[in-house]
Every structure is written in C-alpha cells, then in structure tokens.
Write an enzyme that holds these catalytic residues in place. Structure first.
Site, PDB file in Angstrom:
ATOM      1  N   GLN A   1       0.825  -1.218   0.000  1.00  0.00           N
ATOM      2  CA  GLN A   1       0.000   0.000   0.000  1.00  0.00           C
ATOM      3  C   GLN A   1       0.856   1.264   0.000  1.00  0.00           C
ATOM      4  OE1 GLN A   1      -2.453  -0.685   3.444  1.00  0.00           O
ATOM      5  NE2 GLN A   1      -3.737  -2.194   2.392  1.00  0.00           N
TER       6      GLN A   1
ATOM      7  N   ASP B   1      -5.935 -11.642   1.117  1.00  0.00           N
ATOM      8  CA  ASP B   1      -7.221 -11.467   1.790  1.00  0.00           C
ATOM      9  C   ASP B   1      -8.137 -12.686   1.703  1.00  0.00           C
ATOM     10  OD1 ASP B   1      -6.703  -8.992   2.848  1.00  0.00           O
ATOM     11  OD2 ASP B   1      -7.484  -7.892   1.129  1.00  0.00           O
TER      12      ASP B   1
END
Length: 430
Positions: free
Chosen positions: A166, A309
C-alpha cells in the site's frame, strides 16, 4: 454484536458477490483526483469504502449517489485545506490519503481505532514522503499522523515493500501530479504484487502513464500529468466471496456465487483454484462459481502472498481437510487489523483446531470429522477473522460464539445476511 454459529450440515442457494472493496476505493480516489466529473457504477458499501467517500468529500470532491452509481466531481491536484481526516479503521485508505494529503498545507489523521489501525506501522511510507520534502509528525510510525506538505517534489524515491504494497500504491497515486518526473525503487521484497497490479490497472484507466518493470521493483513516473474524468464499473469481490465459497466447500452444498469474473486481476481469485486443488466439486463459468460441496477436502500447500485477503478463508476450509495443509509466504498477515496469524490461530485452537504457526507460515493438521466448538472466541476487531471463524463454526459439534462480529461490516456488511440466506444457522445477539 456477537453471533452464535450453530452446526450447519447443508447450504443451498444463490447470491451475487459484493462489489470489490479494493477497486471501489481506488476508483473513488482517481475520480477525486480528476478535473471534471466521473461515474463509478456498483461501488462497494462497507466501512472502508465509506471512509474513502467521507475523506475525499472532506478534501473537496462533490459526491452524488443513487442505488447503482456514484457521480464524483473531483478536486484534481488542489484538495481543500482541511485540518483533520478520519479514515476509521481503513489502512489502505489512510496510506493512499497520506500521500494525497501532502498536497495540503497541514492535515492530521486522527486515531479512532487504537486497538486495531492505531497499532499498525506506517514508517516506510513516512520515510518515502520525507524524500519528497514532506514533513511528517507521528507516534513512532503510528497514528495520529500529521502531514505538512503543500509542495512535494518528485525525483528519486526509495520505498520498502516488505510490510505492505500500500505504501507503493500511495506513491503511484501521488507522483503523476508532481511537477517533476519521479523514479520509484522498491527496496527489499514487495508483498502483494497482485494488488499493485490492480493499482496500475486503475491508474491506466484514469489516463495516467506509468512505466513499470516486469517485477514491479522499479517505476518511472512522468510528472505534470492529469487524471481524466471517466466512467468505471466495479467488479465482484473475491476476498469477501472466499468465505462464502469456503463455507460451501466444508458442508454439503449447492451454492452459486455470481459476479466473479474468470479473468479478474484480483489475486484472491486463487481461492477457486485452491478449492479445486482440495477436490471440492465446483465449476467457474460465465462469472458464476458453482460449488456442490460434500464436506470432503484434500490438504493443500499454497503461497498465500498472491491472495492475502483470502488466506484465512482457505485456512478455515483446510481445518477440515484429511491431512496437513501449509500456507506459506504470509508474514504480511501479521500487519493487518490484527495479527492474522497468532490471533487467528489462538482462536482456532480454542475451537479445537490443530494448527501451528511459523513467522511466515500457517500449518493446519486437518480434522475431517469436525471440531468440538462450544466456546466463546474473540474476533480481534477483524472482518476477515470473523468470516473465517464463521466457516469453522459450521462444522463444530457445539455452537461457536464470536464476539464483536459486527466488525464484519468493515468489508462485507451483508455477510451474515448472505450466509444465513444459504441456510447457515446463525443467531445475532446484541
């Protein structure tokens, strides 16, 4: 809200996958960074995507929303001079907007989740922003964080990718707007490369040119670019659907999940391949995954970095496999809403699972006959943990009580509605 998950032998029915959280947050951001008006069809509604909506509005974007779309008039490279932003518990939103906030004179990101996002580190991004001439005040790399920017300068930037991708994505959103050309070098390793691919895909759709090396470790970013106002359509979400598919895999099931594109760039699409490797009867055609589970699963070995995820959902399925499964290269799970290795495995053990952890691995010794259950477990404020523990609860002999299960709303507010509509025996307790 707590939930009581009771033993459930059979799941049956059809649902549409939620819209992708990752794509929604990125489309909302590039629309805000555009001069002009963009439209985003089928945006996700979750705490994370709502945090992005709220913050870009605070920064000066104008949002109009109806049932199927959101129309955004952007602020371009001139966000409003705001003093404070609250991203809630949304780590990606925080990191992307830390970069964009460097275009503002002074912005403080407040800490409203001290036990979750408030514990997560952001040092690598703070260091990279410093290389752009941005002054950052922080609490040992954690929230609250104050960005003093106004005139960040491009050039040569080095950023570590070993904790999170990120940080890199944040720089990729910002640097095209700077007056100077930039070169970004990624140090160490780069986690979750697949998600960087999603960022680059969205940037390209927004009219931004970025030259990336094949391994995503070097980038050349021309400066003085403008985001173009465009129309975007959000695809279905594999990370949230992973738990539904895992639940179908561990029960006797006939479940269809629609809106899951076969050619998606979401790394979590791998959940379909992993379930097939586990001998789960399923097909994937025309955007629909059809699982006809029989509760029998083979063990699997899987490099989880490409599908971060979805790993917990796959671990939940492996709890009932006939043999030992191993999920490796997953250390970045430790730096999420909670430590998704230690914290998750602690709760699985309470329910009766036979699991082990290494620094970057989860090892699961499957118990095909099911678990004992009959305990109350802690979800650690983590939406992925909540969904995975729900899957496990379906195959416990005694009910499993999951504390604070309302935090599932961070990414999938309708999760319990969807899984109960398929026949799961779940009771909500306020």
């Amino acid at each position: 809200m707590d939930v009581i998950v009771r033993p459930t032998l059979e799941l049956k029915g059809e649902i549409g996958a939620l819209s992708s959280k990752n794509y929604t947050t990125r489309y909302l951001l590039v629309a805000a960074l555009a001069e002009g008006t963009s439209t985003v069809y089928y945006p996700a509604h979750s705490e994370d995507s709502d945090a992005m909506r709220r913050c870009i509005a605070d920064l000066g974007a104008v949002l109009e929303e109806d049932e199927e779309k959101i129309v955004i008039t952007g602020f371009g490279r001139r966000p409003k001079d705001v003093k404070e932003l609250n991203v809630g518990n949304a780590g990606a939103v925080l990191r992307f907007l830390m970069a964009i906030a460097s275009l503002c004179p002074e912005v403080t990101f407040v800490n409203t989740y001290p036990d979750s996002l408030g514990k997560r580190p952001h040092d690598d991004l703070i260091d990279a922003l410093g290389q752009l001439g941005v002054e950052v005040s922080h609490n040992e790399g954690k929230l609250p964080i104050t960005i003093r920017g106004g005139a960040p300068k491009g050039g040569k930037i080095r950023v570590s990718g070993s904790v999170s991708s990120q940080y890199l994505s944040a720089l990729l959103f910002l640097t095209p707007l700077l007056d100077e050309d930039s070169e970004i070098e990624v140090l160490n390793d780069l986690k979750s490369k697949v998600v960087v691919g999603q960022t680059l895909e969205v940037l390209e759709q927004a009219g931004i040119v970025i030259h990336a090396s094949d391994d995503y470790m070097h980038f050349r970013v021309p400066g003085r670019q403008s985001y173009q106002a465009k129309t975007y359509t959000v695809q279905g979400d594999y990370p949230g659907s992973a738990a539904i598919l895992a639940a179908a895999a561990v029960t006797k099931s006939d479940v269809k999940v629609h809106r899951l594109a076969e050619q998606s760039k979401q790394g979590e699409r791998a959940v379909v391949d992993v379930l097939q490797m586990m001998d789960v009867p399923l097909t994937h055609q025309n955007g629909t995954v059809h699982v006809q589970g029989n509760g029998r699963l083979r063990p699997v070995e899987f490099d989880g970095d490409a599908a971060t995820d979805a790993v917990l959902a796959m671990v939940a399925a492996a709890v009932f496999a006939d043999g030992t499964s191993r999920f490796y290269n997953v250390e970045n799970l430790r730096y999420k809403e909670c430590d998704r290795i230690t914290d998750f495995l602690t709760e699985l053990k309470k329910a009766g699972a036979n699991v082990e952890e290494r620094q970057a691995e989860i090892i699961v010794h499957g118990r095909p006959t099911g678990l004992e259950g009959g305990v109350t477990i802690n979800a650690h404020y983590d939406h992925r943990v909540i969904m995975a523990l729900t899957v496990v609860g379906l195959r416990c002999r005694e009910p499993l009580v999951i504390k604070d299960a309302h935090h599932v709303a961070k990414s999938y507010p309708q999760f319990f509605d969807h899984i109960t509509s398929l026949g799961a025996s779940i009771e909500r307790v306020e």
